[in-house]
Write an enzyme that holds these catalytic residues in place. Structure first.
Site, short mmCIF file in Angstrom:
data_model
loop_
_atom_site.label_atom_id
_atom_site.label_comp_id
_atom_site.label_asym_id
_atom_site.label_seq_id
_atom_site.Cartn_x
_atom_site.Cartn_y
_atom_site.Cartn_z
N PRO A 1 0.95 -1.17 -0.18
CA PRO A 1 -0.08 0.10 -0.20
C PRO A 1 0.81 1.24 0.00
CG PRO A 1 0.06 -1.05 2.04
CD PRO A 1 0.81 -2.00 1.21
N LYS A 2 0.48 2.21 -0.70
CA LYS A 2 1.01 3.56 -0.58
C LYS A 2 0.44 4.39 0.40
CE LYS A 2 2.56 7.44 -3.69
NZ LYS A 2 2.04 8.40 -2.62
N VAL A 3 1.19 4.13 1.91
CA VAL A 3 0.55 4.73 3.00
C VAL A 3 0.80 6.17 2.93
CG1 VAL A 3 0.64 4.80 5.51
CG2 VAL A 3 1.27 2.69 3.95
N GLY B 1 -3.16 4.90 -2.74
CA GLY B 1 -2.62 4.04 -4.23
C GLY B 1 -1.86 2.83 -3.59
#
Length: 560
Positions: free
Chosen positions: A123-125, A278
């Site tokens: 996950p794009k944290v 994202g």
């Protein structure tokens, strides 16, 4: 082969941004617009880095920054960095932060993945990036991302975050980790809850001067271990053992873009412990850390979620007159994508509402989708330097005007045609506003029912109406003659609901004309005010003239 792949990806990027055309500005206007937006973004940056606060939503900031870069490229200015480096960032990163290149869509991602193997998705944290330096098993240094080479010393702050292990062992005892400090959430569903301005909130907590207990509301997601174990599985295992458990939980092996898309969609809808914007796809094989430089990472890319709201440029303000005579305001937009919908227009509402919004061509507005996918305005996020607003038409129209065509009645007249063709009225399939405009422009209708006199030859010779469609239209117009009386009365704009009209048992024009106000008032959902409107409507000269004309055409219920 790599060259061709790069070219293809470039083409895809170009296609995705083809709508972002350059403004038709003079050099002086361009300089003024760029300078104003540049100053505003600098002010937001100062607030963000100096005081840890944000006066703008993260998504709006990102999109306006991209808009500024676009303008600068259009007019030959030097594009700014996306985020201003911290003013006091003087601590060198042991390993540079590279940043991550964004893929425009699934096709671009597929091309990138095709030449790589041993790929993983994370996950794009959404938070702020940090370097964690461990020496002899202890947290030695924590450094903000800064400009990728230097950042601020965050060691004291990070040491107060309970989610960050202060001691480690084994391969991690002398290591450098890169990750994201994020706002811990319980059951965050990105699709429903959005970004909640998480990045700015984290920055605010990290920039405060006091060591607040609120730091314990933060967590860390490690996404890189430069010069760590070669196998991703080994990295994940060691990180989990040390206390960085989220990395193992949310890192999955993927073989192609379809698998990435499935995971991306799953995380978009799932309950997660953090906000995301994202996914990131990375190759397990990375170069030695001494080769890492800002903006030069070829082993990882990001595929961001489509923003729930998009910043769109207002191209024009238009006024529409509805069948009831009310003037509404519509903003024409430079096209933006919301979900799978291409949005080019948004309804502002009444003239008064437009004046309250204070929207002019050249402004940047935030647009999202309301119920049933209808575009709506959420905010005006930027106003242009030169603002010329059109003058709205005079409010001379009402529910009894424009049954007959005239120059001043153009818009309301067309609205009446669109209304009578609707499924719930006369049900004229295959014709909408554009078709009615084409017919009226060519044949100069006298009134709203003049189309009943059109011949097949006239329809065939109407510019804008395909010949294959003209026969269908003529058939539809003929079928309309057989519609029930109540449908024709609705087409004439009687101020009653369909249910009330059906309950009236009025089945002829002569019967309707002789009905009293008391009769109408006793119908369901019809009070004294609505009953008076019906009386005013049936006594109107234009309505009487239309009734006589329909009688001459032997329309059901209008015959003498």
């Amino acid at each position: 082969m790599k060259v061709w792949m790069a070219i293809l990806i470039g083409i895809l990027c170009w296609q995705s941004s083809v709508w972002a055309v350059c403004p038709a500005w003079s050099p002086a206007r361009a300089q003024e617009e760029i300078s104003r937006l540049q100053q505003q973004i600098k002010q937001w940056d100062d607030d963000y880095w100096k005081e840890g606060k944000s006066e703008v939503e993260d998504g709006v900031y990102d999109q306006l920054s991209a808009r500024l870069t676009q303008w600068q490229r259009c007019f030959g200015s030097e594009p700014r960095d996306v985020m201003m480096p911290p003013l006091n960032g003087a601590v060198m990163h042991p390993v540079a932060h590279t940043g991550v290149r964004k893929m425009v869509d699934k096709n671009a991602l597929s091309l990138w993945m095709r030449e790589r193997s041993d790929l993983w998705v994370q996950p794009k944290v959404d938070g702020v990036a940090v370097t964690l330096v461990y020496r002899d098993g202890k947290l030695n240094k924590a450094i903000s991302r800064g400009n990728g080479l230097k950042g601020e010393d965050w060691t004291q702050k990070v040491s107060l975050i309970s989610a960050v292990p202060q001691t480690v062992s084994g391969p991690l005892a002398n290591s450098t980790l890169q990750g994201e400090i994020f706002l811990q959430r319980e059951g965050h569903i990105q699709q429903q809850m959005g970004g909640i301005n998480a990045r700015a909130k984290v920055a605010g907590l990290m920039m405060r001067q006091d060591d607040s207990d609120t730091l314990n509301s933060l967590g860390v997601f490690v996404w890189a271990w430069p010069d760590g174990p070669q196998l991703m599985s080994d990295r994940l295992k060691e990180l989990a053992t040390a206390g960085f458990t989220l990395t193992q939980t949310y890192t999955r092996a993927v073989k192609n873009a379809d698998e990435v898309a499935r995971v991306r969609n799953e995380w978009w809808k799932a309950e997660l412990p953090f906000v995301t914007d994202g996914v990131v796809v990375r190759a397990a094989k990375e170069p030695e850390s001494r080769h890492w430089l800002p903006g030069q990472a070829e082993w990882l890319v990001a595929w961001k979620y489509q923003p729930v709201a998009q910043v769109a440029e207002v191209k024009a303000i238009q006024f529409a007159v509805g069948k009831s005579g009310k003037i509404s305001v519509v903003a024409s937009l430079a096209p933006v994508m919301l979900d799978d919908k291409k949005v080019q227009r948004v309804n502002i509402g009444s003239v008064r509402r437009w004046q309250e919004w204070d929207i002019a061509p050249g402004d940047q507005i935030l647009v999202s989708l309301a119920g049933q996918g209808i575009p709506r305005i959420d905010d005006v996020v930027w106003r242009g330097a030169e603002r010329t607003k059109p003058t709205p038409p005079e409010n001379r129209f009402n529910s009894l005007t424009c049954y007959f065509a005239s120059d001043v009645c153009q818009e309301q007249f067309i609205s009446r045609l669109v209304w009578l063709g609707a499924k719930q009225v006369l049900g004229l399939d295959g014709i909408g506003e554009a078709g009615w405009r084409a017919l009226h422009q060519t044949h100069r209708f006298e009134h709203i029912f003049s189309w009943l006199l059109l011949t097949p030859e006239q329809l065939q010779n109407t510019p804008g109406i395909a010949k294959s469609k003209s026969a269908q239209l003529w058939h539809q117009f003929n079928l309309a003659r057989k519609q029930p009386f109540t449908r024709w009365v609705m087409a004439m704009g009687i101020p009653l609901t369909r249910a009330a009209l059906n309950a009236s048992d009025e089945r002829s024009w002569s019967q309707l004309l002789f009905s009293t106000e008391q009769f109408w008032q006793q119908l369901p959902g019809t009070g004294s005010g609505r009953a008076r409107q019906v009386i005013e409507w049936k006594e109107n000269a234009q309505i009487k003239k239309l009734g006589s004309w329909l009688a001459a055409q032997q329309i059901t219920g209008f015959e003498p």
